[in-house]
Design a protein around this motif. Structure first.
Motif, PDB file in Angstrom:
ATOM      1  N   ARG A 129       0.791  -1.255  -0.001  1.00 52.68           N
ATOM      2  CA  ARG A 129      -0.012   0.277  -0.147  1.00 52.68           C
ATOM      3  C   ARG A 129       0.878   1.182   0.115  1.00 52.68           C
ATOM      4  O   ARG A 129       0.433   2.394  -0.600  1.00 52.68           O
ATOM      5  CB  ARG A 129      -0.954  -0.019   1.112  1.00 52.68           C
ATOM      6  CG  ARG A 129      -2.038  -0.800   0.898  1.00 52.68           C
ATOM      7  CD  ARG A 129      -3.203  -0.936   1.936  1.00 52.68           C
ATOM      8  NE  ARG A 129      -2.723  -1.273   3.255  1.00 52.68           N
ATOM      9  CZ  ARG A 129      -2.832  -2.605   3.682  1.00 52.68           C
ATOM     10  NH1 ARG A 129      -3.228  -3.593   2.982  1.00 52.68           N
ATOM     11  NH2 ARG A 129      -2.338  -3.170   4.979  1.00 52.68           N
ATOM     12  N   GLU A 130       1.998   1.153   0.719  1.00 55.17           N
ATOM     13  CA  GLU A 130       2.891   2.494   0.571  1.00 55.17           C
ATOM     14  C   GLU A 130       3.550   2.604  -0.702  1.00 55.17           C
ATOM     15  O   GLU A 130       3.560   3.791  -1.107  1.00 55.17           O
ATOM     16  CB  GLU A 130       3.848   1.988   1.625  1.00 55.17           C
ATOM     17  CG  GLU A 130       5.010   3.275   1.732  1.00 55.17           C
ATOM     18  CD  GLU A 130       4.426   4.599   2.342  1.00 55.17           C
ATOM     19  OE1 GLU A 130       5.228   5.620   2.132  1.00 55.17           O
ATOM     20  OE2 GLU A 130       3.349   4.775   2.843  1.00 55.17           O
ATOM     21  N   ARG A 133       1.013   4.078  -2.560  1.00 58.12           N
ATOM     22  CA  ARG A 133       0.841   5.559  -2.414  1.00 58.12           C
ATOM     23  C   ARG A 133       1.811   6.395  -2.704  1.00 58.12           C
ATOM     24  O   ARG A 133       1.377   7.572  -3.294  1.00 58.12           O
ATOM     25  CB  ARG A 133       0.567   5.633  -0.622  1.00 58.12           C
ATOM     26  CG  ARG A 133       0.191   7.236  -0.118  1.00 58.12           C
ATOM     27  CD  ARG A 133       0.209   7.016   1.254  1.00 58.12           C
ATOM     28  NE  ARG A 133       1.572   7.291   1.950  1.00 58.12           N
ATOM     29  CZ  ARG A 133       2.676   7.971   1.644  1.00 58.12           C
ATOM     30  NH1 ARG A 133       2.175   9.106   0.836  1.00 58.12           N
ATOM     31  NH2 ARG A 133       3.769   7.964   2.024  1.00 58.12           N
ATOM     32  N   THR A 134       3.038   5.960  -2.556  1.00 56.39           N
ATOM     33  CA  THR A 134       4.241   6.771  -3.209  1.00 56.39           C
ATOM     34  C   THR A 134       4.522   6.626  -4.532  1.00 56.39           C
ATOM     35  O   THR A 134       5.415   7.407  -5.035  1.00 56.39           O
ATOM     36  CB  THR A 134       5.335   6.568  -2.209  1.00 56.39           C
ATOM     37  OG1 THR A 134       5.703   5.087  -2.503  1.00 56.39           O
ATOM     38  CG2 THR A 134       5.186   6.664  -0.953  1.00 56.39           C
TER      39      THR A 134
END
Length: 144
Positions: A129-130, A133-134
């Motif tokens: 998920r990170e 997101r990035t």
């Protein structure tokens, strides 16, 4: 993770259509939680003399090979839904008079994939998920 190789004869796609199609393809995967940078689309122009369908020169044609790396669909129904969805994404760009087009999807084991020298995080993990997101890979603590 998804690699789309789009073989096509000349003058099938404008530069804008290539960009729009690549974004439409990417959007399919982003909606299920994958980072955008996982999706790679390669357009390879093939001369009409080098593309045959059924032993005959194809004329105007598109042949797409989709490699799904690290994710596999669980059953026949899921594979059929996926094929219909992908066909729906392609149809606006390819359904035109005189154009022969087709695609297929291969699935590859997650153990045979790295990105930027990293083993990608597990599916649906906080690290994945990170990355989404990035929109970039980064080192993460692998689960024990």
């Amino acid at each position: 993770m998804p690699l789309w190789t789009i073989y096509h004869t000349p003058n099938v796609f404008s530069d804008k259509e290539k960009s729009d199609l690549a974004n439409s393809i990417t959007d399919v995967y982003v909606t299920v939680g994958l980072p955008r940078f996982y999706v790679v689309t390669v357009f390879k122009q093939i001369e009409p003399d080098d593309l045959y369908v059924g032993g005959e020169r194809a004329g105007t044609a598109v042949r797409i090979v989709v490699d799904h790396i690290a994710r596999t669909l669980p059953d026949k129904a899921a594979r059929e839904r996926s094929a219909l969805r992908l066909g729906g994404v392609l149809r606006p760009y390819l359904e035109r008079p005189g154009l022969h087009w087709e695609f297929h999807v291969d699935e590859t084991s997650e153990e045979l994939w790295m990105i930027n020298g990293l083993v990608p995080p597990p599916m649906n993990s906080e690290a994945e998920r990170e990355w989404a997101r990035t929109n970039q890979s980064s080192p993460y603590a692998a689960p024990a």
